[in-house]
Design a protein around this motif. Sequence first.
Motif, short mmCIF file in Angstrom:
data_model
loop_
_atom_site.label_atom_id
_atom_site.label_comp_id
_atom_site.label_asym_id
_atom_site.label_seq_id
_atom_site.Cartn_x
_atom_site.Cartn_y
_atom_site.Cartn_z
N THR A 20 0.84 -1.20 0.00
CA THR A 20 0.00 0.00 0.00
C THR A 20 0.87 1.25 0.00
O THR A 20 0.57 2.22 -0.71
CB THR A 20 -0.94 -0.01 1.22
OG1 THR A 20 -1.70 -1.23 1.20
CG2 THR A 20 -1.88 1.16 1.20
N TRP A 52 0.97 4.12 -2.86
CA TRP A 52 0.80 5.55 -2.55
C TRP A 52 1.96 6.36 -3.09
O TRP A 52 1.77 7.46 -3.64
CB TRP A 52 0.69 5.73 -1.04
CG TRP A 52 0.60 7.16 -0.62
CD1 TRP A 52 -0.50 7.96 -0.62
CD2 TRP A 52 1.68 7.96 -0.14
NE1 TRP A 52 -0.17 9.20 -0.17
CE2 TRP A 52 1.17 9.24 0.13
CE3 TRP A 52 3.04 7.72 0.07
CZ2 TRP A 52 1.96 10.27 0.60
CZ3 TRP A 52 3.81 8.75 0.54
CH2 TRP A 52 3.28 10.01 0.81
N CYS A 79 -2.22 -2.06 -3.65
CA CYS A 79 -2.89 -2.51 -2.42
C CYS A 79 -3.49 -3.90 -2.63
O CYS A 79 -3.26 -4.82 -1.84
CB CYS A 79 -3.96 -1.51 -2.03
SG CYS A 79 -4.84 -1.95 -0.54
#
Length: 103
Positions: A53, A57, A75
């Motif tokens: 994740t 990002w 993710c």
Amino acid sequence: MENVKWHPPPNPWLSPNQIKVTKPPKNRLPQTNTYLKYIGLSFQLFAIIGLGTWFGWFVQQKSQMRFPVWLLLFCFLSIVIAFYQLFISMKNDEKSEDDNKKV
């Protein structure tokens, strides 16, 4: 007067034949190791999903796209990898349990 040592009276509820010393079962150690293994596996799953994740990002911030496609992609990809690792670990444990039952 003689030197006499005082001894407490025996417990009337327990005769010497009723006192038993039991040893812990031998199979408790592998069960404890299994618990520790799965606790460690939970931290591994958390780390894989967290790093995936975070990487999604990071890529999303670099690409500056409005829709978070990279965040969602990494993710879900990390979740798939984590569950695959869980599946492989459970499969190996089942295999080792079957081998132990045969012996």
